[in-house]
Design a protein around this motif. Sequence first.
Motif, mmCIF file in Angstrom:
data_model
loop_
_atom_site.group_PDB
_atom_site.id
_atom_site.type_symbol
_atom_site.label_atom_id
_atom_site.label_comp_id
_atom_site.label_asym_id
_atom_site.label_seq_id
_atom_site.Cartn_x
_atom_site.Cartn_y
_atom_site.Cartn_z
ATOM 1 N N ALA A 97 0.852 -1.189 0.000
ATOM 2 C CA ALA A 97 0.000 0.000 0.000
ATOM 3 C C ALA A 97 0.886 1.237 0.000
ATOM 4 C CB ALA A 97 -0.920 0.010 1.212
ATOM 5 N N ILE A 98 0.633 2.123 -0.950
ATOM 6 C CA ILE A 98 1.357 3.392 -1.046
ATOM 7 C C ILE A 98 0.365 4.495 -0.692
ATOM 8 C CG2 ILE A 98 2.783 4.876 -2.483
ATOM 9 C CD1 ILE A 98 3.900 2.027 -2.096
ATOM 10 N N ASN A 99 0.490 5.023 0.508
ATOM 11 C CA ASN A 99 -0.441 6.051 0.987
ATOM 12 C C ASN A 99 0.121 7.416 0.620
ATOM 13 O OD1 ASN A 99 -2.258 4.154 2.099
ATOM 14 N ND2 ASN A 99 -0.894 3.911 3.861
ATOM 15 N N ASN A 100 -0.323 7.900 -0.526
ATOM 16 C CA ASN A 100 0.286 9.052 -1.171
ATOM 17 C C ASN A 100 -0.631 10.268 -1.244
ATOM 18 O OD1 ASN A 100 2.090 10.465 -3.249
ATOM 19 N ND2 ASN A 100 0.234 10.106 -4.456
ATOM 20 N N ALA A 101 -1.935 10.075 -1.120
ATOM 21 C CA ALA A 101 -2.872 11.190 -1.301
ATOM 22 C C ALA A 101 -2.562 12.310 -0.320
ATOM 23 C CB ALA A 101 -4.308 10.712 -1.108
ATOM 24 N N GLY A 102 -2.522 13.531 -0.817
ATOM 25 C CA GLY A 102 -2.234 14.659 0.058
ATOM 26 C C GLY A 102 -2.429 15.986 -0.640
ATOM 27 N N ILE A 103 -2.542 17.027 0.160
ATOM 28 C CA ILE A 103 -2.634 18.386 -0.351
ATOM 29 C C ILE A 103 -1.656 19.249 0.422
ATOM 30 C CG2 ILE A 103 -5.041 18.155 -1.077
ATOM 31 C CD1 ILE A 103 -5.832 19.694 1.469
ATOM 32 N N VAL A 104 -1.404 20.450 -0.089
ATOM 33 C CA VAL A 104 -0.519 21.379 0.596
ATOM 34 C C VAL A 104 -1.311 22.626 0.965
ATOM 35 C CG1 VAL A 104 0.287 22.623 -1.460
ATOM 36 C CG2 VAL A 104 1.822 22.344 0.517
ATOM 37 N N GLN A 105 -0.857 23.346 1.960
ATOM 38 C CA GLN A 105 -1.537 24.555 2.407
ATOM 39 C C GLN A 105 -1.035 25.778 1.644
ATOM 40 O OE1 GLN A 105 0.700 24.726 6.436
ATOM 41 N NE2 GLN A 105 0.456 26.863 5.816
ATOM 42 N N SER A 106 -1.674 26.896 1.852
ATOM 43 C CA SER A 106 -1.179 28.165 1.329
ATOM 44 C C SER A 106 0.179 28.476 1.956
ATOM 45 C CB SER A 106 -2.157 29.295 1.660
ATOM 46 O OG SER A 106 -3.425 29.029 1.113
ATOM 47 N N PHE A 107 1.051 29.104 1.189
ATOM 48 C CA PHE A 107 2.418 29.388 1.621
ATOM 49 C C PHE A 107 2.430 30.700 2.409
ATOM 50 C CE2 PHE A 107 6.978 30.468 0.719
ATOM 51 C CZ PHE A 107 7.539 29.333 1.273
ATOM 52 N N VAL A 108 1.996 30.610 3.682
ATOM 53 C CA VAL A 108 1.857 31.800 4.533
ATOM 54 C C VAL A 108 2.282 31.464 5.954
ATOM 55 C CG1 VAL A 108 -0.021 32.800 3.165
ATOM 56 C CG2 VAL A 108 -0.563 31.241 5.049
ATOM 57 N N ARG A 109 2.492 32.501 6.772
ATOM 58 C CA ARG A 109 2.833 32.290 8.169
ATOM 59 C C ARG A 109 1.636 31.702 8.925
ATOM 60 N NH1 ARG A 109 7.697 34.858 9.210
ATOM 61 N NH2 ARG A 109 8.292 36.444 7.669
ATOM 62 N N LEU A 110 1.943 31.041 10.056
ATOM 63 C CA LEU A 110 0.923 30.274 10.784
ATOM 64 C C LEU A 110 -0.349 31.070 11.087
ATOM 65 C CD1 LEU A 110 1.566 27.734 13.617
ATOM 66 C CD2 LEU A 110 -0.260 29.402 13.836
ATOM 67 N N PRO A 111 -0.291 32.300 11.607
ATOM 68 C CA PRO A 111 -1.546 32.988 11.940
ATOM 69 C C PRO A 111 -2.406 33.324 10.727
ATOM 70 C CG PRO A 111 0.310 33.995 13.099
ATOM 71 C CD PRO A 111 0.885 33.080 12.068
#
Length: 258
Positions: free
Chosen positions: A84-98
């Motif tokens: 099993a290759i658990n690959n599904a994913g997304i990335v967040q906006s490239f911004v500071r935490l707050p």
Amino acid sequence: MGRFDGATVLITGAAGGLGSGAAKGFASEGARLVLSDMNEALLESLAATLGTQTAILAGDISDEKLSEDLVELAVRKFGRLDVAINNAGIVQSFVRLPQVASDEARRVLEIDLLGVFYAMKHQIPQMEQQFKATGKGGTIVNIASVAGLVGAPKLSVYAAAKHGVVGLTKSAAAEYATKGVRVNAICPAHTRTAMVDGFVRMSGTPETDALAELTRGVPMKRVGEVDEIVTAILFAADPANSFMTGHALAVDGGVGAV
């Protein structure tokens, strides 16, 4: 004969850059494939190019039922689940935490962390059952990130999720080390996929400048290529690599060396 001749390999996020690259790599080594992604049309197009027995099931990995159904599909169609290759994913906006919207943070955690948890929750019992019955269990490879090993400025929630994936990997590996299930993680740095292309577009700068910013902390001063990451995935899943479990393998152009 290929390294995975006759093996059943399940890949989530199969329509994306790494997922489709992994599907092609496993197919070339003789595997039968169970492929999942949100986009059914892309799954169908990919399956038509692979030249191997393939089953597809579209869905959202943050819905636990999909993980259950994928394991059932693998067993119903091919009799067992070997990899099993658990690959599904997304990335967040490239911004500071707050500046990360709470809804966006929740979605990243649901897909990138809980999606892997749900997948393993249903894959492991099937592999353990196979081991008890035949002496041959299975292998799980989770796609984490170098952001799961170190801090990632402006990618805080994504990094938190990927740290969680590494934690799940190591914990499950220890729990099932004598039960026929190996569990490892691959931790790539930025790789030339749609995620990187999206960053370049959002940066509003020429591609050369955007990639230079993205790879500023990478000793090799470039992004990874899909084939390079797929090589590591195949290595981790290889049945000949039978003494490696609980490892988070960085494929990062030297990030971890500095």
